[in-house]
Design a protein around this motif. Structure first.
Motif, PDB file in Angstrom:
ATOM      1  N   ARG A 154       0.697  -0.926   0.314  1.00 51.42           N
ATOM      2  CA  ARG A 154       0.522  -0.041  -0.081  1.00 51.42           C
ATOM      3  C   ARG A 154       0.499   1.015   0.284  1.00 51.42           C
ATOM      4  O   ARG A 154       0.220   2.140  -0.029  1.00 51.42           O
ATOM      5  N   HIS A 155       2.095   1.424   0.971  1.00 47.66           N
ATOM      6  CA  HIS A 155       2.587   2.390   0.305  1.00 47.66           C
ATOM      7  C   HIS A 155       3.675   2.887  -0.710  1.00 47.66           C
ATOM      8  O   HIS A 155       4.625   3.676  -0.847  1.00 47.66           O
ATOM      9  N   GLU A 156       3.285   1.685  -1.822  1.00 45.84           N
ATOM     10  CA  GLU A 156       3.398   2.118  -3.543  1.00 45.84           C
ATOM     11  C   GLU A 156       3.113   2.423  -4.273  1.00 45.84           C
ATOM     12  O   GLU A 156       2.261   3.444  -4.088  1.00 45.84           O
ATOM     13  N   ARG A 157       3.779   3.362  -4.634  1.00 47.54           N
ATOM     14  CA  ARG A 157       3.064   3.595  -5.958  1.00 47.54           C
ATOM     15  C   ARG A 157       1.783   3.294  -6.963  1.00 47.54           C
ATOM     16  O   ARG A 157       2.086   1.750  -7.072  1.00 47.54           O
ATOM     17  N   PRO A 158       0.585   3.827  -6.807  1.00 48.61           N
ATOM     18  CA  PRO A 158      -0.984   3.079  -7.415  1.00 48.61           C
ATOM     19  C   PRO A 158      -0.661   2.048  -8.599  1.00 48.61           C
ATOM     20  O   PRO A 158      -1.055   0.812  -8.686  1.00 48.61           O
ATOM     21  N   GLU A 159       0.494   2.718  -8.806  1.00 49.70           N
ATOM     22  CA  GLU A 159       0.969   1.917 -10.707  1.00 49.70           C
ATOM     23  C   GLU A 159       1.007   0.129 -10.372  1.00 49.70           C
ATOM     24  O   GLU A 159       1.128  -0.742 -11.247  1.00 49.70           O
ATOM     25  N   LEU A 160       2.383   0.585  -9.869  1.00 52.69           N
ATOM     26  CA  LEU A 160       3.020  -0.663  -9.372  1.00 52.69           C
ATOM     27  C   LEU A 160       2.176  -1.590  -8.313  1.00 52.69           C
ATOM     28  O   LEU A 160       2.353  -2.758  -8.240  1.00 52.69           O
ATOM     29  N   LEU A 161       1.676  -0.654  -7.558  1.00 50.96           N
ATOM     30  CA  LEU A 161       0.407  -1.902  -6.478  1.00 50.96           C
ATOM     31  C   LEU A 161      -0.810  -2.511  -7.723  1.00 50.96           C
ATOM     32  O   LEU A 161      -0.957  -3.698  -7.664  1.00 50.96           O
ATOM     33  N   ARG A 162      -1.136  -1.891  -8.022  1.00 46.61           N
ATOM     34  CA  ARG A 162      -2.096  -2.919  -8.989  1.00 46.61           C
ATOM     35  C   ARG A 162      -1.467  -4.040 -10.103  1.00 46.61           C
ATOM     36  O   ARG A 162      -1.874  -4.462 -10.499  1.00 46.61           O
ATOM     37  N   GLY A 163      -0.165  -3.587 -10.575  1.00 42.26           N
ATOM     38  CA  GLY A 163       0.209  -3.902 -11.111  1.00 42.26           C
ATOM     39  C   GLY A 163       0.792  -5.706 -10.845  1.00 42.26           C
ATOM     40  O   GLY A 163       1.057  -6.183 -11.718  1.00 42.26           O
ATOM     41  N   THR A 164       1.131  -5.242  -9.946  1.00 41.50           N
ATOM     42  CA  THR A 164       1.676  -6.311  -8.836  1.00 41.50           C
ATOM     43  C   THR A 164       0.822  -6.745  -8.725  1.00 41.50           C
ATOM     44  O   THR A 164       0.823  -8.549  -8.812  1.00 41.50           O
ATOM     45  N   LEU A 165      -0.323  -6.709  -7.759  1.00 38.37           N
ATOM     46  CA  LEU A 165      -1.139  -7.569  -7.157  1.00 38.37           C
ATOM     47  C   LEU A 165      -2.254  -8.064  -8.967  1.00 38.37           C
ATOM     48  O   LEU A 165      -2.469  -8.978  -8.450  1.00 38.37           O
ATOM     49  N   ALA A 166      -2.332  -7.614  -9.465  1.00 36.89           N
ATOM     50  CA  ALA A 166      -2.280  -7.903 -11.002  1.00 36.89           C
ATOM     51  C   ALA A 166      -3.108  -9.592 -11.685  1.00 36.89           C
ATOM     52  O   ALA A 166      -2.991 -10.545 -11.126  1.00 36.89           O
ATOM     53  N   ALA A 167      -1.200  -8.756 -11.122  1.00 34.61           N
ATOM     54  CA  ALA A 167       0.073 -10.675 -11.813  1.00 34.61           C
ATOM     55  C   ALA A 167      -0.162 -11.648 -10.310  1.00 34.61           C
ATOM     56  O   ALA A 167      -0.158 -13.112 -10.624  1.00 34.61           O
ATOM     57  N   PHE A 168      -0.398 -11.310  -9.205  1.00 31.59           N
ATOM     58  CA  PHE A 168      -0.214 -12.138  -7.916  1.00 31.59           C
ATOM     59  C   PHE A 168      -1.674 -12.422  -8.498  1.00 31.59           C
ATOM     60  O   PHE A 168      -1.463 -13.738  -8.449  1.00 31.59           O
ATOM     61  N   PHE A 169      -2.639 -12.037  -8.600  1.00 30.59           N
ATOM     62  CA  PHE A 169      -3.903 -12.673  -8.813  1.00 30.59           C
ATOM     63  C   PHE A 169      -4.013 -13.832 -10.232  1.00 30.59           C
ATOM     64  O   PHE A 169      -4.771 -14.348  -9.917  1.00 30.59           O
ATOM     65  N   ARG A 216      -5.907  10.058  -6.168  1.00 29.68           N
ATOM     66  CA  ARG A 216      -4.627  10.234  -6.283  1.00 29.68           C
ATOM     67  C   ARG A 216      -3.878   9.315  -5.684  1.00 29.68           C
ATOM     68  O   ARG A 216      -4.864   8.562  -5.397  1.00 29.68           O
ATOM     69  N   PRO A 217      -3.099   9.089  -5.441  1.00 28.66           N
ATOM     70  CA  PRO A 217      -2.791   8.756  -4.606  1.00 28.66           C
ATOM     71  C   PRO A 217      -2.424   7.612  -3.445  1.00 28.66           C
ATOM     72  O   PRO A 217      -2.872   6.626  -3.012  1.00 28.66           O
ATOM     73  N   GLU A 218      -2.605   8.919  -2.830  1.00 29.07           N
ATOM     74  CA  GLU A 218      -2.858   9.106  -1.542  1.00 29.07           C
ATOM     75  C   GLU A 218      -4.655   8.361  -1.344  1.00 29.07           C
ATOM     76  O   GLU A 218      -4.759   7.317  -0.042  1.00 29.07           O
ATOM     77  N   ALA A 219      -5.461   8.179  -1.967  1.00 33.46           N
ATOM     78  CA  ALA A 219      -6.489   8.412  -2.256  1.00 33.46           C
ATOM     79  C   ALA A 219      -7.041   6.904  -1.854  1.00 33.46           C
ATOM     80  O   ALA A 219      -7.901   5.286  -1.845  1.00 33.46           O
ATOM     81  N   VAL A 220      -5.678   5.863  -3.657  1.00 35.32           N
ATOM     82  CA  VAL A 220      -5.772   5.165  -3.640  1.00 35.32           C
ATOM     83  C   VAL A 220      -5.184   4.177  -2.127  1.00 35.32           C
ATOM     84  O   VAL A 220      -5.667   2.970  -1.718  1.00 35.32           O
ATOM     85  N   ARG A 221      -4.186   4.535  -1.822  1.00 31.13           N
ATOM     86  CA  ARG A 221      -3.639   4.091   0.035  1.00 31.13           C
ATOM     87  C   ARG A 221      -4.731   3.525   0.752  1.00 31.13           C
ATOM     88  O   ARG A 221      -5.132   2.932   1.812  1.00 31.13           O
ATOM     89  N   ARG A 222      -5.528   5.029   1.359  1.00 32.47           N
ATOM     90  CA  ARG A 222      -6.392   4.937   1.640  1.00 32.47           C
ATOM     91  C   ARG A 222      -7.668   3.878   1.529  1.00 32.47           C
ATOM     92  O   ARG A 222      -8.307   3.130   2.467  1.00 32.47           O
ATOM     93  N   GLY A 223      -8.005   3.996   0.140  1.00 30.73           N
ATOM     94  CA  GLY A 223      -8.996   2.400  -0.359  1.00 30.73           C
ATOM     95  C   GLY A 223      -8.781   1.728   0.291  1.00 30.73           C
ATOM     96  O   GLY A 223      -9.323   0.710   0.517  1.00 30.73           O
ATOM     97  N   VAL A 224      -7.256   1.567  -0.466  1.00 27.65           N
ATOM     98  CA  VAL A 224      -6.354  -0.332   0.387  1.00 27.65           C
ATOM     99  C   VAL A 224      -7.033  -0.696   1.916  1.00 27.65           C
ATOM    100  O   VAL A 224      -8.039  -1.508   1.743  1.00 27.65           O
ATOM    101  N   LEU A 225      -7.007   0.376   2.968  1.00 25.33           N
ATOM    102  CA  LEU A 225      -7.635   0.298   3.942  1.00 25.33           C
ATOM    103  C   LEU A 225      -8.934   0.061   4.028  1.00 25.33           C
ATOM    104  O   LEU A 225      -9.370  -1.203   5.102  1.00 25.33           O
ATOM    105  N   VAL A 226      -9.520   1.337   3.919  1.00 23.97           N
ATOM    106  CA  VAL A 226     -10.658   1.105   4.125  1.00 23.97           C
ATOM    107  C   VAL A 226     -11.502  -0.147   3.517  1.00 23.97           C
ATOM    108  O   VAL A 226     -12.135  -1.049   3.891  1.00 23.97           O
ATOM    109  N   PHE A 227     -10.964  -1.102   2.208  1.00 23.42           N
ATOM    110  CA  PHE A 227     -11.746  -1.833   2.067  1.00 23.42           C
ATOM    111  C   PHE A 227     -11.467  -3.323   2.541  1.00 23.42           C
ATOM    112  O   PHE A 227     -11.421  -4.483   2.241  1.00 23.42           O
ATOM    113  N   CYS A 228      -9.990  -3.652   2.731  1.00 20.13           N
ATOM    114  CA  CYS A 228      -9.401  -4.238   4.086  1.00 20.13           C
ATOM    115  C   CYS A 228     -10.158  -4.420   5.361  1.00 20.13           C
ATOM    116  O   CYS A 228     -11.028  -5.359   5.848  1.00 20.13           O
TER     117      CYS A 228
END
Length: 241
Positions: A154-169, A216-228
C-alpha cells in the motif's frame, strides 16, 4: 441457455461488476464485494465460481497496460502461496465454511490494526512471503486473498500496486483452481457461474477507467485500508449470520 439466463446468477453478476470496478481502481476488491452476496444467495458456488471469474480481471489489467510489477517480491509471495495452497484445499474439504470465513475475517482485521497502529508493514521479502502464505489458505478456502498482499504494497505507487496485485491474482487463481480441481472441489456448475460473470467483470473494468485517471495516490492508499476493513467485516458477518 436457461442456466446462462438464471436471474440469480445475473443479479450476482451486477455485484461482481461493482467489485471489478473497485479492484481495477485500487488493486483488489472483487472478492471483497462479491463473496458475501454469493455466500448469502448461492453458497454452493463458493469458492470455485468466484475464483473462476476473478481470473479474467487481472488478465484484462495486464493486457491493458498494468505492467509495472515488483517481480522479486512477487516471486516470494507466489512461492509461499503455492506451498500454502494444499492447506486451503484441505480446509474446503474438511472445515465448516463459517469457521473458515470467521478466521479469515479476524485475521484481516488484526492485520489492518497492526499496520495502522503498531507495525509499519513495508514491501520486503519476509512480508511478501507471509502475505503469500496466508493468501494460499484464505484465497483458496474463502476466495479472499487480496487484503494481505495489498497491505504490504500500500505504500508503493498505485501503478506498481495494481500491476503487482494483478500478476499475483492471475497466477494465484491458476494455483487455487488447480488445487481445488485436484481436491475435487470444482464441478460444472461452478465453472458455468464463473463464465456467466466474466462479461460483468469486463464491464466493471471499463467503468473504472475514468476513475483511475482522476484518483490520487493517497486516495488509493486509504482505499486499500478501507476495503481491507470492509473485507473483514463482510466475512465475519457472513460467518455469524
Amino acid at each position: 441457455m436457461t442456466e446462462l439466463l438464471d436471474p440469480t446468477l445475473l443479479a450476482l453478476g451486477v455485484v461482481v461488476a461493482i467489485g471489478a470496478m473497485v479492484q481495477s481502481t485500487i488493486g483488489f476488491g472483487i472478492a471483497v464485494v462479491a463473496a458475501p452476496f454469493v455466500v448469502m444467495v448461492r453458497p454452493d458456488l463458493m469458492p470455485a465460481s468466484l475464483i473462476v471469474c476473478v481470473f479474467f480481471l487481472p488478465l484484462l489489467q495486464l493486457l491493458g497496460g498494468a505492467r509495472e510489477i515488483a517481480w522479486r517480491h512477487l516471486r516470494w509471495a507466489l512461492g509461499a502461496r503455492v506451498l500454502a495452497t494444499p492447506l486451503g484445499v484441505a480446509l474446503v474439504a474438511l472445515a465448516p465454511a463459517d469457521a473458515i470465513a470467521l478466521t479469515v475475517g479476524v485475521l484481516i482485521l488484526v492485520t489492518v490494526a497492526a499496520s495502522v497502529w503498531a507495525v509499519d508493514i513495508r514491501l520486503d521479502r519476509r512480508n511478501s512471503a507471509l502475505a503469500g502464505a496466508i493468501t494460499g489458505v484464505s484465497g483458496t478456502a474463502a476466495s479472499i486473498g487480496g487484503p494481505f498482499f495489498a497491505l504490504v504494497l500500500r505504500h508503493e505507487r498505485p501503478e506498481l500496486l495494481r500491476g503487482t496485485l494483478a500478476a499475483f491474482f492471475l497466477a494465484g487463481t491458476v494455483i487455487g483452481m488447480t488445487g481445488l480441481a485436484i481436491g475435487r472441489q470444482v464441478d460444472r456448475e461452478d465453472l458455468l457461474a464463473g463464465l456467466v460473470w466474466a462479461p460483468f467483470v469486463l464491464v466493471g473494468h471499463l467503468l473504472a477507467g475514468p476513475v483511475r485517471r482522476r484518483i490520487r495516490p493517497e486516495a488509493v492508499r486509504r482505499g486499500v485500508l478501507v476495503f481491507c476493513v470492509i473485507a473483514s467485516i463482510g466475512v465475519i458477518s457472513r460467518a455469524l449470520i
